[in-house]
Design an enzyme around this catalytic site. Structure first.
Site, PDB file in Angstrom:
ATOM      1  N   ASP A  46       0.505  -1.661   0.330  1.00  0.00           N
ATOM      2  CA  ASP A  46      -0.005   0.146  -0.001  1.00  0.00           C
ATOM      3  C   ASP A  46       0.760   1.411  -0.120  1.00  0.00           C
ATOM      4  OD1 ASP A  46       0.752   0.085   2.058  1.00  0.00           O
ATOM      5  OD2 ASP A  46      -1.099  -0.255   3.992  1.00  0.00           O
ATOM      6  N   SER A  47       2.661   1.083   0.179  1.00  0.00           N
ATOM      7  CA  SER A  47       3.231   2.126  -0.065  1.00  0.00           C
ATOM      8  C   SER A  47       2.803   2.357  -1.401  1.00  0.00           C
ATOM      9  CB  SER A  47       4.080   1.922   0.188  1.00  0.00           C
ATOM     10  OG  SER A  47       5.160   0.515  -0.755  1.00  0.00           O
ATOM     11  N   ASP A  85      -1.486  -6.392  -0.260  1.00  0.00           N
ATOM     12  CA  ASP A  85      -1.394  -5.500   0.613  1.00  0.00           C
ATOM     13  C   ASP A  85      -2.371  -5.369   0.855  1.00  0.00           C
ATOM     14  OD1 ASP A  85      -0.145  -5.175   3.005  1.00  0.00           O
ATOM     15  OD2 ASP A  85       0.743  -3.500   2.080  1.00  0.00           O
ATOM     16  N   LYS A 115      -1.165  -9.854   2.190  1.00  0.00           N
ATOM     17  CA  LYS A 115      -1.073  -9.463   4.167  1.00  0.00           C
ATOM     18  C   LYS A 115      -1.509  -8.094   4.653  1.00  0.00           C
ATOM     19  CE  LYS A 115       3.084  -6.078   4.010  1.00  0.00           C
ATOM     20  NZ  LYS A 115       1.878  -4.841   5.140  1.00  0.00           N
ATOM     21  N   GLU A 117      -1.529  -5.610   8.478  1.00  0.00           N
ATOM     22  CA  GLU A 117      -1.054  -5.093   9.216  1.00  0.00           C
ATOM     23  C   GLU A 117      -1.727  -5.892  10.765  1.00  0.00           C
ATOM     24  OE1 GLU A 117      -0.349  -1.342   9.555  1.00  0.00           O
ATOM     25  OE2 GLU A 117       0.563  -1.190   6.746  1.00  0.00           O
ATOM     26  N   GLU A 184       8.871  -3.905  10.570  1.00  0.00           N
ATOM     27  CA  GLU A 184       9.331  -2.552  10.268  1.00  0.00           C
ATOM     28  C   GLU A 184       9.334  -2.228  11.411  1.00  0.00           C
ATOM     29  OE1 GLU A 184       6.232  -1.601   7.521  1.00  0.00           O
ATOM     30  OE2 GLU A 184       7.483   0.411   7.696  1.00  0.00           O
TER      31      GLU A 184
HETATM   32  O1  KIV Z   1       3.532  -1.373   1.639  1.00  0.00           O
HETATM   33  C1  KIV Z   1       4.720  -1.795   1.380  1.00  0.00           C
HETATM   34  O2  KIV Z   1       5.206  -0.901   0.426  1.00  0.00           O
HETATM   35  C2  KIV Z   1       5.383  -1.988   3.197  1.00  0.00           C
HETATM   36  C3  KIV Z   1       6.150  -2.507   3.068  1.00  0.00           C
HETATM   37  C4  KIV Z   1       7.572  -1.402   3.708  1.00  0.00           C
HETATM   38  C5  KIV Z   1       6.308  -4.296   4.292  1.00  0.00           C
HETATM   39  O3  KIV Z   1       4.370  -2.445   3.638  1.00  0.00           O
END
Ligand code: KIV
Length: 277
Positions: A46-47, A85, A115, A117, A184
């Protein structure tokens, strides 16, 4: 042709004590490059909110925006395992939301795992997603989706209490059956302790060298995102300056009528035509 990487292969890295590098990817070309370089796992993070959509943090990105990116990544990833994500509010409200949205990633974009959080608070979601047949990767420590609660991006786990909570979260995620876990923004010694404590691989970002694997945001390591340079990252090249160089040369050649040159165009046959200079 190499075989597609599976979650068993990712687990095996830990069994073999073989450190492994993973990276984020957001489009076909970068996925293809990472795949060709032999990176075994690509996270459509989600970055993307920041490095693709230019937002200040990861909170606003939607399921649809990530599904489009994941679809492109999946096409470029012939071998690498593609993990999508789960964005903010796609799994937090309820188990039903979590399963439906994880299912959308797999069905609509071809993601092979998701993934999310958080730890003990989301064990019901993780369990239910896995019961639906979808592998889950955990993420503890600095949680970018909790940006406001944490008053910004801050290293987590410095106090004993915080460290204990992160360990509990990591164990809870493993107990649910997650195949790997991102650590992280935590002290390296805490990451080492968690890595030794868990049977599943840890994948660190800003968590020191003793995790089983590492993950980095692609744009940080290739020097393509200059709004913010995280301390934990390293620029292995500077694509931004190469891109600037190339674009400036292109601009100047167009302006000076050097491009396109004769090799870049055709003329109609059987005419005396030529292009004027
Ligand atoms: O969204 C992302 O890029 C991440 C990584 C930093 C692990 O969650």
């Amino acid at each position: 042709m190499k075989a597609k990487i599976t979650i068993r292969d990712i687990r095996k890295f830990k069994e073999d004590a073989a450190p492994f590098a993973t990276v984020t990817a957001y489009d076909y070309v970068s996925a293809q490059n990472a795949d060709t370089a032999g990176i075994p796992l690509l996270l459509v993070g989600d970055s993307a909110a920041m490095v693709i959509y230019g937002l200040d943090n990861t909170i606003p990105i939607s399921m649809d925006e990530l599904i489009f990116l994941t679809r492109a990544v999946r096409r470029g990833a012939k071998n690498a395992l593609v993990v999508a994500d789960m964005p903010f509010m796609s799994y937090q409200p309820s188990v039903e939301d979590a399963v439906r949205n994880a299912g959308r990633f797999v069905k609509e974009s071809g993601a092979e795992a998701v993934k999310l959080e958080g730890g003990t608070a989301y064990t019901s979601q993780i369990t239910a997603i896995m019961e639906a047949g979808i592998p889950v990767m955990g993420h503890v420590g600095l949680l970018p989706q909790s940006y406001h609660l944490s008053s910004g991006y801050r290293i987590q786990g410095k106090s004993k209490l915080e460290a204990e909570k992160i360990k509990d979260d990591a164990l809870a995620i493993q107990d649910c059956g997650a195949f790997a876990i991102v650590l992280e923004g935590i002290p390296a010694d805490l990451a080492e302790e968690i890595t030794a404590m868990l049977e599943i691989p840890t994948i660190g970002i800003g968590a020191g060298p003793r995790c089983d694997g590492q993950i980095q945001v692609l744009h940080d390591i290739i020097g393509l995102y200059n709004d913010h340079a995280p301390k934990h990252s390293k620029q292995f090249t500077n694509l931004s300056s190469l891109m600037q160089e190339a674009l400036k040369s292109y601009k100047s050649e167009v302006e000076n009528k050097q491009f396109p040159a004769a090799s870049h165009y055709i003329l109609r046959k059987n005419t005396a035509a030529k292009v004027s200079s």
